[in-house]
Design a protein around this motif. Sequence first.
Motif, short mmCIF file in Angstrom:
data_model
loop_
_atom_site.label_atom_id
_atom_site.label_comp_id
_atom_site.label_asym_id
_atom_site.label_seq_id
_atom_site.Cartn_x
_atom_site.Cartn_y
_atom_site.Cartn_z
N ASP A 106 -27.80 27.09 40.16
CA ASP A 106 -29.08 27.80 40.25
C ASP A 106 -29.36 28.65 39.02
O ASP A 106 -30.02 29.69 39.10
CB ASP A 106 -29.13 28.68 41.51
CG ASP A 106 -29.04 27.86 42.79
OD1 ASP A 106 -29.55 26.73 42.80
OD2 ASP A 106 -28.44 28.35 43.76
N MET A 107 -28.83 28.24 37.88
CA MET A 107 -29.09 28.94 36.63
C MET A 107 -30.25 28.25 35.91
O MET A 107 -30.40 27.03 35.99
CB MET A 107 -27.85 28.91 35.73
CG MET A 107 -26.72 29.79 36.22
SD MET A 107 -27.08 31.53 35.94
CE MET A 107 -26.96 31.58 34.17
N GLU A 133 -22.65 42.57 42.97
CA GLU A 133 -21.45 42.13 42.29
C GLU A 133 -21.69 42.13 40.78
O GLU A 133 -22.76 41.76 40.31
CB GLU A 133 -21.06 40.71 42.74
CG GLU A 133 -20.69 40.59 44.21
CD GLU A 133 -20.28 39.17 44.57
OE1 GLU A 133 -19.46 38.60 43.83
OE2 GLU A 133 -20.82 38.62 45.56
N LYS A 134 -20.67 42.52 40.06
CA LYS A 134 -20.76 42.54 38.60
C LYS A 134 -20.88 41.11 38.07
O LYS A 134 -20.31 40.17 38.63
CB LYS A 134 -19.52 43.22 38.02
CG LYS A 134 -19.65 43.62 36.57
CD LYS A 134 -18.45 44.44 36.13
CE LYS A 134 -18.53 44.81 34.66
NZ LYS A 134 -17.37 45.61 34.23
N ASN A 135 -21.65 40.95 36.99
CA ASN A 135 -21.88 39.66 36.33
C ASN A 135 -22.63 38.66 37.20
O ASN A 135 -22.52 37.45 36.99
CB ASN A 135 -20.55 39.03 35.86
CG ASN A 135 -19.86 39.86 34.81
OD1 ASN A 135 -20.52 40.39 33.91
ND2 ASN A 135 -18.56 40.02 34.91
N LYS A 136 -23.42 39.17 38.16
CA LYS A 136 -24.29 38.32 38.97
C LYS A 136 -25.75 38.61 38.62
O LYS A 136 -26.09 39.68 38.13
CB LYS A 136 -24.05 38.56 40.46
CG LYS A 136 -22.64 38.19 40.94
CD LYS A 136 -22.40 36.69 40.87
CE LYS A 136 -21.03 36.33 41.47
NZ LYS A 136 -20.75 34.88 41.39
N LEU A 137 -26.62 37.64 38.92
CA LEU A 137 -28.04 37.77 38.59
C LEU A 137 -28.81 38.40 39.75
O LEU A 137 -28.57 38.08 40.92
CB LEU A 137 -28.63 36.40 38.28
CG LEU A 137 -27.93 35.57 37.20
CD1 LEU A 137 -28.67 34.26 36.99
CD2 LEU A 137 -27.85 36.35 35.89
N TYR A 138 -29.76 39.28 39.40
CA TYR A 138 -30.59 39.95 40.38
C TYR A 138 -31.98 40.19 39.79
O TYR A 138 -32.21 39.97 38.59
CB TYR A 138 -29.98 41.29 40.80
CG TYR A 138 -28.65 41.19 41.50
CD1 TYR A 138 -28.56 41.08 42.88
CD2 TYR A 138 -27.46 41.18 40.75
CE1 TYR A 138 -27.33 40.97 43.51
CE2 TYR A 138 -26.23 41.07 41.38
CZ TYR A 138 -26.17 40.96 42.76
OH TYR A 138 -24.95 40.84 43.38
N ASP A 148 -34.71 31.54 43.92
CA ASP A 148 -34.68 30.33 43.10
C ASP A 148 -35.96 30.13 42.30
O ASP A 148 -35.93 29.62 41.18
CB ASP A 148 -34.44 29.11 44.00
CG ASP A 148 -33.05 29.08 44.59
OD1 ASP A 148 -32.19 29.82 44.07
OD2 ASP A 148 -32.81 28.34 45.56
N THR A 149 -37.09 30.53 42.87
CA THR A 149 -38.38 30.36 42.17
C THR A 149 -38.37 31.02 40.80
O THR A 149 -39.01 30.53 39.86
CB THR A 149 -39.51 30.97 43.03
OG1 THR A 149 -39.50 30.36 44.32
CG2 THR A 149 -40.86 30.75 42.36
#
Length: 358
Positions: free
Chosen positions: A160-161, A220-225, A270-271
């Motif tokens: 999902d990147m 969480e660290k190093n996660k996308l938000y 995801d959008t």
Amino acid sequence: MDTGTAATVKISELREIPPQFLREVIAIPPQAIKCCLADLPPNTGMWTPDAVLWLRDTVMNCPEFSMKVVKQNGSKGIAHVYLFAPENFPDVDRSVNRQIKKADLWKHQKDVFLSVTPSGTSSTKAMGDAVSAPRLTSGKLEKSFSDSAREPSSAVSTVDMPPPLLLSKTGELMDVYVSVACHPGHFIVQPWKELHNLEALMEEMILYYSRAEEKPVNIEKNKLYAAKIENQWYRVIIKGILRNGFLSVYELDYGKHEFVSIEKVQPLIDTFRKLPFQAITAQLAGVKSQQWSEEASIVFRNLVEKKPLVAQIQAVSESANSWDRKIVTFLVDTSHPDTDIWIHDFVSQSLVEFSKDD
């Protein structure tokens, strides 16, 4: 002398102060005071770009500050101060000094300079050689606006990147917008042709998150938000989790570091993961890599920041994470009708003049 800003001007724009006004002018002392933050980590050395940009954005985005002077260095004319947003004065624990001290911005590796190899890829070294500038064979560069090696963060799952941002081939021209400039060794560019897509994405994020129900988020660290910063929603990666309910985040489309409340962070759906992240970390080609002085950094920022320019990429340092990728590029200002300004030439000339002053 009154604003503390280094600038470049044409000789024709200089005017001599008339003698009859000279006494009145010199009666007013220079208004700019050179300061440094007190109580920072020892042996910090040269600040990391992350720390420089965070402090700059924090200070520039606040209309006024309160200040507490704790020491004055008379020989250097520097005041050691605590800096406060008005609502935080005089609580030292809530000062800008303590905020930046508690962040993880000091832990990032200092600038790593890249040297160009014949293949157009790059090798990494602490102090790189200057890259030779290409010669223009004819005419003026044409715009088409109408048409990190930093310390890598932990690898993030590619599920999902967004796809990686496509760059122009080595030696080709690319229209860019410089969103952030720290010094010639670290600045952020965005591809000009994608700016309208980014603006559309930002508007969609505002609409979605203003209507969506806010729920507690597992951080969480190093996660996308998605993070709300000054009434805008940005795609971010968490760089640090602080003890006071704040997070250190990196804006993946603008290249800025920010502190945000954990309450201002929501999942990135995801959008909003389809458009490639727009921030490209860059280093200026054609200049000798070094630790950049305050004067050289200010001159460089005045030349490029918040401006549309033309980039000619010389090398790319790839990384597992697209936001850790770094390019070495020439920058050209083509906004002048008669001539193109190659930024590396201007920076090099400025360095010569600054060395004379030393």
